[in-house]
Design an enzyme around this catalytic site. Sequence first.
Site, PDB file in Angstrom:
ATOM      1  N   ARG A 198      -0.443 -37.035 -33.772  1.00  0.00           N
ATOM      2  CA  ARG A 198      -1.864 -37.049 -33.853  1.00  0.00           C
ATOM      3  C   ARG A 198      -1.974 -35.549 -34.505  1.00  0.00           C
ATOM      4  O   ARG A 198      -1.793 -34.625 -34.587  1.00  0.00           O
ATOM      5  CB  ARG A 198      -2.615 -36.757 -32.574  1.00  0.00           C
ATOM      6  CG  ARG A 198      -3.999 -36.116 -32.817  1.00  0.00           C
ATOM      7  CD  ARG A 198      -4.880 -36.802 -31.671  1.00  0.00           C
ATOM      8  NE  ARG A 198      -4.572 -36.034 -30.277  1.00  0.00           N
ATOM      9  CZ  ARG A 198      -5.217 -36.404 -28.946  1.00  0.00           C
ATOM     10  NH1 ARG A 198      -5.904 -37.308 -29.033  1.00  0.00           N
ATOM     11  NH2 ARG A 198      -4.415 -35.833 -28.100  1.00  0.00           N
ATOM     12  N   ARG A 219      -2.953 -30.024 -33.007  1.00  0.00           N
ATOM     13  CA  ARG A 219      -3.224 -29.406 -31.604  1.00  0.00           C
ATOM     14  C   ARG A 219      -2.008 -28.747 -30.989  1.00  0.00           C
ATOM     15  O   ARG A 219      -0.939 -29.391 -30.750  1.00  0.00           O
ATOM     16  CB  ARG A 219      -3.975 -30.207 -30.552  1.00  0.00           C
ATOM     17  CG  ARG A 219      -5.339 -30.464 -30.966  1.00  0.00           C
ATOM     18  CD  ARG A 219      -6.282 -31.550 -30.373  1.00  0.00           C
ATOM     19  NE  ARG A 219      -6.003 -31.371 -28.851  1.00  0.00           N
ATOM     20  CZ  ARG A 219      -6.201 -32.181 -27.954  1.00  0.00           C
ATOM     21  NH1 ARG A 219      -7.179 -33.253 -28.331  1.00  0.00           N
ATOM     22  NH2 ARG A 219      -6.180 -32.273 -26.641  1.00  0.00           N
TER      23      ARG A 219
HETATM   24  P1  AMP Z   1      -8.871 -33.008 -24.772  1.00  0.00           P
HETATM   25  O1  AMP Z   1      -9.232 -32.787 -25.904  1.00  0.00           O
HETATM   26  O2  AMP Z   1      -9.699 -34.066 -23.685  1.00  0.00           O
HETATM   27  O3  AMP Z   1      -7.394 -33.914 -24.332  1.00  0.00           O
HETATM   28  O4  AMP Z   1      -8.986 -31.666 -23.707  1.00  0.00           O
HETATM   29  C1  AMP Z   1      -8.058 -30.711 -24.225  1.00  0.00           C
HETATM   30  C2  AMP Z   1      -8.013 -29.583 -22.959  1.00  0.00           C
HETATM   31  O5  AMP Z   1      -9.162 -28.931 -22.747  1.00  0.00           O
HETATM   32  C3  AMP Z   1      -7.500 -30.276 -21.528  1.00  0.00           C
HETATM   33  O6  AMP Z   1      -6.154 -30.215 -21.467  1.00  0.00           O
HETATM   34  C4  AMP Z   1      -8.000 -29.187 -20.612  1.00  0.00           C
HETATM   35  O7  AMP Z   1      -7.351 -27.936 -20.566  1.00  0.00           O
HETATM   36  C5  AMP Z   1      -9.348 -28.830 -21.339  1.00  0.00           C
HETATM   37  N1  AMP Z   1     -10.536 -30.019 -20.903  1.00  0.00           N
HETATM   38  C6  AMP Z   1     -11.080 -30.813 -21.360  1.00  0.00           C
HETATM   39  N2  AMP Z   1     -12.079 -31.505 -20.613  1.00  0.00           N
HETATM   40  C7  AMP Z   1     -11.754 -30.988 -19.489  1.00  0.00           C
HETATM   41  C8  AMP Z   1     -12.497 -31.336 -18.367  1.00  0.00           C
HETATM   42  N3  AMP Z   1     -13.354 -32.218 -17.949  1.00  0.00           N
HETATM   43  N4  AMP Z   1     -12.179 -30.437 -17.371  1.00  0.00           N
HETATM   44  C9  AMP Z   1     -11.125 -29.385 -17.225  1.00  0.00           C
HETATM   45  N5  AMP Z   1     -10.796 -29.138 -18.353  1.00  0.00           N
HETATM   46  C10 AMP Z   1     -10.745 -29.966 -19.319  1.00  0.00           C
END
Ligand code: AMP
Length: 216
Positions: free
Chosen positions: A129, A162
């Site tokens: 990605r 990322r």
């Molecule tokens: P994502 O972009 O959704 O894959 O999120 C990236 C990172 O942000 C995750 O691995 C968590 O560390 C943090 N994160 C995102 N959404 C949440 C959530 N709802 N609760 C806790 N941590 C979150």
Amino acid sequence: MATFIVLLGPPGVGKGTQAKILAETTKLAHVSSGDLFRENLKNQTELGRLAKSFMDKGELVPDDVTISMIRDRITRSDCGAGAILDGFPRTPIQADALEKMLAEFNGEVKAVPFITAPESTLVERASGRWTCREQGHIYHQIFSPPKKIGICDMDGSDLYQRDDDKVEMVTKRIRVYLEQTMPLVEYYRKAGKLLEIDGTQAVEQVTKELLSALYK
Ligand code: AMP
């Protein structure tokens, strides 16, 4: 009543891609908790610094700070009609907090599309990605490459990989998902809101099934 759609599924399944398309189609706001944390990180806020220590380990940011960040976001005027929630809730405590928040603002979780794919597909997708720095548009180096390498087709900003999309981190994030987020599947199934969608299909097909499940 404001309509909220919760997109549920493991890391790398395509939630972000589908959330952006759904937001454009439904004219609802796109609220991505991961994007909000990354924005805070970029702006070097206190929340960004706190979140980074968890994101770097592939762990969840604590519920209390995550819930208050989402509360601030969904009380903004662009969420007046509702929103597509991408990456939130991720724990039963967050789901309960969401119910309480929405009850306060006369909103409801209308449906919860649950997008699935086997772990090998998730790793392949997340590790290939490329994400747009400005607005989070998503590409894949093989399946959906940008027209120009390293540049977003939509807004011309840089694409970056990322840190948490490296293979070992994706595997860790999937484990965290299975332990902490999977209970939400039963939570929303019991509430009669779960819509299961096969995320191994092409982006357009997933969108088609999502829309027909939501508006049948
Ligand atoms: P994502 O972009 O959704 O894959 O999120 C990236 C990172 O942000 C995750 O691995 C968590 O560390 C943090 N994160 C995102 N959404 C949440 C959530 N709802 N609760 C806790 N941590 C979150």
